[in-house]
Design a protein around this motif. Structure first.
Motif, PDB file in Angstrom:
ATOM      1  N   UNK A  71       0.849  -1.194   0.000  1.00  0.00           N
ATOM      2  CA  UNK A  71       0.000   0.000   0.000  1.00  0.00           C
ATOM      3  C   UNK A  71       0.885   1.245   0.000  1.00  0.00           C
ATOM      4  N   UNK A  72       0.299   2.432  -0.224  1.00  0.00           N
ATOM      5  CA  UNK A  72       1.096   3.668  -0.168  1.00  0.00           C
ATOM      6  C   UNK A  72       1.748   3.916   1.186  1.00  0.00           C
ATOM      7  N   UNK A  73       1.265   3.226   2.231  1.00  0.00           N
ATOM      8  CA  UNK A  73       1.839   3.397   3.563  1.00  0.00           C
ATOM      9  C   UNK A  73       3.183   2.685   3.710  1.00  0.00           C
ATOM     10  N   UNK A  74       3.478   1.794   2.799  1.00  0.00           N
ATOM     11  CA  UNK A  74       4.611   0.887   2.975  1.00  0.00           C
ATOM     12  C   UNK A  74       5.942   1.621   3.164  1.00  0.00           C
ATOM     13  N   UNK A  75       6.140   2.719   2.466  1.00  0.00           N
ATOM     14  CA  UNK A  75       7.421   3.421   2.531  1.00  0.00           C
ATOM     15  C   UNK A  75       7.380   4.689   3.385  1.00  0.00           C
ATOM     16  N   UNK A  76       6.320   4.855   4.166  1.00  0.00           N
ATOM     17  CA  UNK A  76       6.207   6.037   5.011  1.00  0.00           C
ATOM     18  C   UNK A  76       6.904   5.819   6.347  1.00  0.00           C
ATOM     19  N   UNK A  77       7.344   6.907   6.969  1.00  0.00           N
ATOM     20  CA  UNK A  77       7.837   6.849   8.328  1.00  0.00           C
ATOM     21  C   UNK A  77       6.694   6.468   9.262  1.00  0.00           C
ATOM     22  N   UNK A  78       7.037   5.942  10.418  1.00  0.00           N
ATOM     23  CA  UNK A  78       6.007   5.429  11.318  1.00  0.00           C
ATOM     24  C   UNK A  78       4.992   6.507  11.696  1.00  0.00           C
ATOM     25  N   UNK A  79       5.473   7.686  12.035  1.00  0.00           N
ATOM     26  CA  UNK A  79       4.549   8.749  12.446  1.00  0.00           C
ATOM     27  C   UNK A  79       3.657   9.176  11.287  1.00  0.00           C
ATOM     28  N   UNK A  80       4.178   9.126  10.074  1.00  0.00           N
ATOM     29  CA  UNK A  80       3.363   9.443   8.901  1.00  0.00           C
ATOM     30  C   UNK A  80       2.253   8.410   8.715  1.00  0.00           C
ATOM     31  N   UNK A  81       2.569   7.139   8.962  1.00  0.00           N
ATOM     32  CA  UNK A  81       1.547   6.104   8.899  1.00  0.00           C
ATOM     33  C   UNK A  81       0.449   6.396   9.924  1.00  0.00           C
ATOM     34  N   UNK A  82       0.857   6.743  11.135  1.00  0.00           N
ATOM     35  CA  UNK A  82      -0.104   7.054  12.198  1.00  0.00           C
ATOM     36  C   UNK A  82      -1.007   8.216  11.807  1.00  0.00           C
ATOM     37  N   UNK A  83      -0.433   9.325  11.393  1.00  0.00           N
ATOM     38  CA  UNK A  83      -1.221  10.521  11.115  1.00  0.00           C
ATOM     39  C   UNK A  83      -2.042  10.397   9.839  1.00  0.00           C
TER      40      UNK A  83
END
Length: 268
Positions: A71-83
Motif C-alpha cells: 500500500x502507499x503506507x509501505x514506505x512512510x515513516x512510522x509517524x506518517x503512517x499514524x497521522x
C-alpha cells in the motif's frame, strides 16, 4: 517535534532479502533504554514487561507491517503512517495498530528503575496548570481509575501551552481530533462539571474540555497504559490493584524525559 518523540524505527531493506521477509521488516521494535529482563521496579516485573514489550508490541508492529504491505503506507515513516491513517476513516485497522504501538512505546520510554527527579522548572510548570504537583498526581490518578475499559490516561499540552488531562479509549490518540476515541465526544460543559463531582468518573476539572479537543493540537507529555495486560500480571483485576499500579507508576516516571517533551509557548 512530535516526530522526534517517536522511537519506532524504519528498517532498511536489502534487495537480497526475499519479499516475504522484507514485508515482515517494514518496521521493527527498537530496544528500550533499559533491560526488559530486569523489569522496571517497582512498577513492572520482568514477566509483565515481557508481555507489554516483547509480546504485545511485537505483535502490533508485525500486524501493521502485514496491513501496509503493498500500500502507499509501505514506505512512510512510522509517524506518517499514524497521522495519515488517522485522517482516513477507511484505515481503522492500520490506525489502531500504529497508534497502539506509538502509545505503548511512549509509555515505556517514560519509565526508569532509577528515574530522574522532577526539576524545579517542571514542578512550577505543572503547578501553574494544576495548582501543585500533588494535585496533578491526584487528578491524573482519578482520571486513570475512572477509565472504564481499556485505554490511556495522558498529560497533554494544548495549543496555548496549558497542561491538561485526557483519557483515550482503546488505541485512541491525542494527536488527531478524529481519533481521540473518547466516550464523551458530545459532552457539554455542564456534563463535564457534573461528572467532576464523581471522584471515579475519569473526568476532573483539569480534564481537557470538549471545546479544546476541536483544536486538533495536543502534544503528549506523559501517559500510562490502562490496558489490562499492562497491570494484570502484577496487580490483578481489583480497583485496589490498579491504585497500587498508579502509585508505582509515579515512582518510576523519568521526569527528565517528560520535561524534554514540553516545548510550546507556555514552556520554560
Amino acid at each position: 517535534m512530535l516526530r522526534s518523540v517517536l522511537r519506532l524505527q524504519k528498517v532498511i531493506r536489502s534487495p537480497a532479502v526475499s519479499s516475504v521477509r522484507a514485508t515482515a521488516r517494514l518496521h521493527a521494535v527498537p530496544s528500550l533504554p533499559y533491560e526488559v529482563s530486569a523489569g522496571v521496579k517497582p512498577l513492572l516485573s520482568p514477566a509483565a514487561l515481557n508481555i507489554i514489550y516483547t509480546d504485545h508490541q511485537t505483535g502490533l508492529v508485525n500486524r501493521l507491517n502485514e496491513l501496509i504491505a503493498g500500500t502507499p503506507y509501505e514506505d512512510k515513516l512510522f509517524y506518517e503512517v499514524l497521522m495519515d491513517s488517522a485522517r482516513s476513516l477507511n484505515e481503522t485497522q492500520i490506525f489502531n495498530n500504529a497508534s497502539q504501538a506509538w502509545n505503548n512505546d511512549f509509555f515505556l520510554r517514560s519509565l526508569s528503575s532509577t528515574p530522574s527527579p522532577m526539576s524545579d522548572a517542571l514542578s512550577k510548570r505543572i503547578a501553574a496548570s494544576f495548582g501543585s504537583v500533588e494535585v496533578f498526581k491526584r487528578e491524573f490518578t482519578t482520571n486513570a481509575l475512572g477509565l472504564f475499559g481499556s485505554g490511556w490516561t495522558w498529560l497533554v499540552e494544548d495549543k496555548d501551552g496549558r497542561l491538561v488531562l485526557l483519557n483515550t479509549y482503546n488505541a485512541g490518540s491525542p494527536h488527531h481530533r478524529r481519533r481521540m476515541q473518547r466516550n464523551d465526544e458530545t459532552a457539554t460543559e455542564h456534563d463535564f462539571a457534573s461528572q467532576a463531582q464523581n471522584p471515579y468518573s475519569g473526568v476532573s476539572k483539569f480534564s481537557a474540555p470538549a471545546k479544546l479537543r476541536a483544536n486538533n493540537s495536543y502534544v503528549p507529555i506523559l501517559c500510562i497504559s490502562m490496558w489490562e495486560h499492562a497491570y494484570l500480571t502484577d496487580y490483578g483485576v481489583t480497583r485496589e490493584g490498579r491504585q497500587r499500579y498508579l502509585d508505582n507508576f509515579f515512582k518510576t516516571v523519568d521526569w527528565n524525559v517528560v520535561e524534554s517533551r514540553v516545548f510550546r509557548a507556555g514552556g520554560f
